[in-house]
Scaffold this active site. Structure first.
Site, short mmCIF file in Angstrom:
data_model
loop_
_atom_site.label_atom_id
_atom_site.label_comp_id
_atom_site.label_asym_id
_atom_site.label_seq_id
_atom_site.Cartn_x
_atom_site.Cartn_y
_atom_site.Cartn_z
N TYR A 105 1.39 -1.67 -0.16
CA TYR A 105 0.15 -0.01 0.37
C TYR A 105 0.73 1.24 0.25
O TYR A 105 1.25 1.53 1.07
CB TYR A 105 -0.57 0.21 1.37
CG TYR A 105 -2.14 1.03 1.17
CD1 TYR A 105 -2.19 1.83 0.34
CD2 TYR A 105 -2.12 2.05 2.40
CE1 TYR A 105 -3.41 2.88 0.38
CE2 TYR A 105 -2.50 3.01 3.00
CZ TYR A 105 -3.31 2.97 2.16
OH TYR A 105 -4.33 4.44 1.41
N ASP A 144 -2.69 -0.93 -4.46
CA ASP A 144 -2.70 0.24 -4.00
C ASP A 144 -1.49 0.72 -4.31
O ASP A 144 -1.27 0.96 -3.07
CB ASP A 144 -3.65 0.97 -3.01
CG ASP A 144 -4.15 2.36 -3.39
OD1 ASP A 144 -3.37 3.00 -4.26
OD2 ASP A 144 -4.80 2.83 -2.45
N HIS A 242 -12.58 1.59 -3.49
CA HIS A 242 -11.93 0.48 -4.65
C HIS A 242 -12.74 -0.64 -4.96
O HIS A 242 -13.13 -0.97 -4.17
CB HIS A 242 -10.35 0.21 -3.83
CG HIS A 242 -9.31 1.68 -3.70
ND1 HIS A 242 -8.13 2.29 -4.83
CD2 HIS A 242 -8.97 2.12 -3.11
CE1 HIS A 242 -7.23 2.57 -3.79
NE2 HIS A 242 -7.98 3.10 -2.88
#
EC number: 3.1.11.2
Length: 263
Positions: A105, A144, A242
């Site tokens: 992330y 991500d 998301h």
């Protein structure tokens, strides 16, 4: 193998919106999440009979965090980039027999770009780290990455130039990472596809109108290309700002080190 990655933007909230049902339906071999926003013991996931679970919690409560559920027990587990420490819980690496899996992330530069210098420094460390892994065996990176790499990866590219996640510097770091021997698996299959995104603002009607960004990725060592089956984005799945992304890949043999292989 079927691999899934999803920034759930708070796992406890996502569970109330169908996360477990999607998890069970997909029956992935490896399921990675970002932004768990948990501390140890705050949730019990009823997947222990089928999956080994690995969690990296942020020190700050209700912030960041990553997790991996895997049917196959890894050979080793590593948290963070350096010294096995990452206070924001942003990364987990699993070593399997034939490859490394890195769930990440990436830090956000923030709307006012005050965290951009840290973000760029983090990108350099991350690239160096995965390059080192790639010298040993192939690497699959998912998560991500907080950047839309190409103009077609964001709905309104012209008006978004310079915004967090679409700065020249951030996009350049993604280019550097790909040039270091990795490929964007979605673009490998769909180089020109437009209007396919993985994140939408919570602003009214934005998702309904598909005004989004593609900032969630499966990257892979280039020498894994012959084994890839498909890369997809489950844009219809709700439960977070998301949506999940998926990589399907054939089993592959233990491959030589990166420097010994021509992509």
């Amino acid at each position: 193998m079927k691999l899934i990655s999803w920034n759930v933007n708070g796992l406890r909230a996502a569970v109330k919106k169908g996360f477990n049902e999607y998890f069970d339906l997909m029956n992935a071999d490896i399921f990675c999440i970002q932004e768990s926003k948990l501390q140890a013991g705050q949730i019990e996931m009823d997947h222990g009979d089928r999956y080994h679970q690995y969690w990296n919690y942020a020190v700050k409560k209700g912030y960041s965090g990553t997790a991996i559920f895997t049917k196959v027990k890894p050979l080793s587990v590593y948290y963070g980039i350096e010294e096995n420490v990452e206070e924001e819980g942003r990364m987990i690496t699993l070593e399997f027999q034939n490859f490394y899996l890195v769930n990440v992330y990436t830090p956000n530069a923030k709307r006012d770009l005050t965290r951009l210098p840290y973000r760029l420094e983090w990108e350099n460390r991350f690239r160096h780290y995965v390059q080192q892994l790639d010298q040993l065996k192939p690497v699959i990176i998912c998560g991500d990455l907080n950047v839309a790499h190409l103009d077609i990866d964001v709905k309104n590219a012209k008006s978004n130039h310079g915004n967090s996640g679409f700065t020249t510097e951030e996009r350049g770091k993604m280019t550097e990472l790909l040039n270091a021997g990795f490929m964007d698996t979605f673009r490998y299959f769909y180089p020109d596809t437009t209007d396919v995104y993985s994140w939408w603002s919570y602003m009214s009607k934005v998702r309904e109108r598909n005004i989004g960004w593609r900032i969630d990725y499966f990257l892979a060592s280039e020498r894994l290309a012959p084994y890839l089956i498909d890369a997809s984005i489950d844009h219809q799945i709700m439960g977070s700002d998301h949506c999940p992304i998926m990589l399907e890949i054939n089993d592959f043999p233990e491959l030589p080190a990166h420097h010994a292989v021509q992509s």
